[in-house]
Motif scaffolding. Structure first.
Motif, PDB file in Angstrom:
ATOM      1  N   ASP A   1       0.931  -0.426  -2.636  1.00  0.00           N
ATOM      2  CA  ASP A   1       0.299   0.697  -1.935  1.00  0.00           C
ATOM      3  C   ASP A   1       0.010   0.333  -0.488  1.00  0.00           C
ATOM      4  OD1 ASP A   1      -1.046   3.385  -2.121  1.00  0.00           O
ATOM      5  OD2 ASP A   1      -2.773   2.144  -1.514  1.00  0.00           O
ATOM      6  N   GLU A   2      -0.423  -0.889  -0.251  1.00  0.00           N
ATOM      7  CA  GLU A   2      -0.674  -1.349   1.111  1.00  0.00           C
ATOM      8  C   GLU A   2       0.624  -1.422   1.905  1.00  0.00           C
ATOM      9  OE1 GLU A   2      -2.768  -5.144   3.427  1.00  0.00           O
ATOM     10  OE2 GLU A   2      -2.617  -5.080   1.223  1.00  0.00           O
TER      11      GLU A   2
ATOM     12  N   THR B   1      10.742   1.740   2.293  1.00  0.00           N
ATOM     13  CA  THR B   1       9.694   2.477   1.570  1.00  0.00           C
ATOM     14  C   THR B   1      10.262   3.248   0.383  1.00  0.00           C
ATOM     15  OG1 THR B   1       8.424   2.682   3.631  1.00  0.00           O
ATOM     16  CG2 THR B   1       7.892   4.203   1.831  1.00  0.00           C
TER      17      THR B   1
ATOM     18  N   TYR C   1       3.987  -4.896   8.835  1.00  0.00           N
ATOM     19  CA  TYR C   1       5.130  -4.584   7.980  1.00  0.00           C
ATOM     20  C   TYR C   1       5.880  -5.830   7.563  1.00  0.00           C
ATOM     21  CZ  TYR C   1       9.692  -2.932   6.552  1.00  0.00           C
ATOM     22  OH  TYR C   1      10.838  -2.725   5.858  1.00  0.00           O
TER      23      TYR C   1
ATOM     24  N   LEU D   1       3.355   0.382   1.381  1.00  0.00           N
ATOM     25  CA  LEU D   1       3.827   1.738   1.674  1.00  0.00           C
ATOM     26  C   LEU D   1       2.964   2.399   2.748  1.00  0.00           C
ATOM     27  CD1 LEU D   1       4.561   2.958  -1.984  1.00  0.00           C
ATOM     28  CD2 LEU D   1       6.226   2.273  -0.240  1.00  0.00           C
ATOM     29  N   SER D   2       1.703   2.044   2.834  1.00  0.00           N
ATOM     30  CA  SER D   2       0.805   2.643   3.842  1.00  0.00           C
ATOM     31  C   SER D   2       1.023   2.041   5.219  1.00  0.00           C
ATOM     32  CB  SER D   2      -0.656   2.438   3.438  1.00  0.00           C
ATOM     33  OG  SER D   2      -0.905   3.056   2.178  1.00  0.00           O
TER      34      SER D   2
ATOM     35  N   GLY E   1       3.832   1.134   6.743  1.00  0.00           N
ATOM     36  CA  GLY E   1       4.917   1.804   7.444  1.00  0.00           C
ATOM     37  C   GLY E   1       5.527   0.889   8.485  1.00  0.00           C
TER      38      GLY E   1
ATOM     39  N   LYS F   1       9.433   2.755  -3.578  1.00  0.00           N
ATOM     40  CA  LYS F   1       8.991   3.877  -4.408  1.00  0.00           C
ATOM     41  C   LYS F   1       9.864   4.032  -5.666  1.00  0.00           C
ATOM     42  CE  LYS F   1       6.816   6.696  -0.800  1.00  0.00           C
ATOM     43  NZ  LYS F   1       6.847   7.981  -0.046  1.00  0.00           N
TER      44      LYS F   1
END
Length: 302
Positions: free
Chosen positions: A228-229, A203, A239, A231-232, A234, A207
């Protein structure tokens, strides 16, 4: 009463005596003139009287001879004076002709000088105009060089900034791809690190990729939504599939950025070569313009 007697007629004897007296006076005057001429003749220098006829005979003959000698002398003097006059007249004619020729030559020279002056004035005006144009060309040349230099510096600064951003983005992409690839391997389960640690590292790497994106290469809406998906998600069940999708997207971005960076380097090299060629041409033109201007100024000064 007896008549009065007639008066006696005047006698002509006194008149005759008067006439005789006048004639005698004239004879005396002539004699005096002859004596004077005779004295003048005797007073002449020896050199002047050598050629005279012998003073013999009556006084009248001597006077006649003297007059003849004087006539001959006058004729000789006349010839000498005529010769002198002819010589002087010849000199006057030659001098007059020479002076007239000199005057004509001077007038011709004046006309020629007038024409030369007009021609030189025209030449000076032409040279002044040419020098003014050369000065304008020199100023334009220097301005073009300054503008080209400023533009090249601006383009180079923009290239350097963009290249630096692209290199940072490539480094972030490479790091993120490595982390995602390592985290997706089955062997990663055998390591001591937990799944949470791996997810956190991935992650963070993604970023950093988003933060390192150059302004000129901003992510589109689809890419932003995918990241964004990811990173959300997790450590959720999605994943691993998302990691593979993100890996593919990041690899594509890496290849695109690397290609763009190479293309930018080539364009920068071409622009720099063109700039150097342009500056060399302008420098040669400037040198020629300045040389021509100096030559024109010398011609104008002459």
């Amino acid at each position: 009463q007896s008549p009065r007697p007639a008066p006696p007629r005047p006698s002509t004897t006194p008149c005759l005596r008067a006439l005789s007296s006048a004639a005698m006076k004239r004879s005396a005057a002539c004699a005096l003139l002859l004596l004077t001429l005779t004295g003048a003749a005797s007073a002449l220098s020896v050199s002047e009287t050598v050629g005279l006829r012998a003073a013999s005979g009556t006084p009248v003959e001597r006077v006649v001879n003297l007059l003849k000698d004087l006539k001959e002398k006058l004729e000789m003097d006349e010839k000498k004076e005529q010769k002198t006059y002819d010589k002087y007249a010849c000199w006057c004619e030659k001098t007059t002709a020479r002076k007239a020729a000199a005057i004509d030559e001077a007038n011709n020279e004046l006309r020629a000088l007038g024409q030369d002056i007009l021609s030189l004035k025209g030449k000076i005006a032409t040279l002044a105009a040419e020098i003014e144009q050369l000065e304008a060309d020199i100023a334009a040349n220097k301005k073009a060089q300054a503008e080209a230099t400023a533009l090249r510096q601006k383009e180079n600064a923009a290239f350097m900034a963009e290249a630096d951003e692209t290199k940072q983005a490539l480094a972030a992409l490479e790091k993120a791809i490595t982390v995602l690839v390592e985290g997706s391997k089955p062997s990663a389960l055998l390591q001591q690190r937990s799944s949470a640690e791996t997810t956190a590292e991935a992650t963070m790497a993604v970023k950093k990729v988003v933060a390192a994106m150059p302004v000129s290469k901003a992510l589109n809406v689809k890419q932003l939504a995918l990241l964004d998906e990811f990173l959300s998600a997790g450590a959720g069940a999605k994943y691993t599939p998302q990691s593979w999708t993100v890996q593919g997207m990041l690899k594509d971005m890496y290849e695109t950025f690397a290609t763009d960076l190479m293309t930018a380097h080539e364009a920068e090299a071409t622009a720099n070569t063109n700039y150097e060629s342009f500056m060399a041409t302008k420098a040669a033109e400037l040198k020629l313009l300045e040389k021509t201007k100096a030559k024109k100024e010398e011609e104008k000064a002459e």
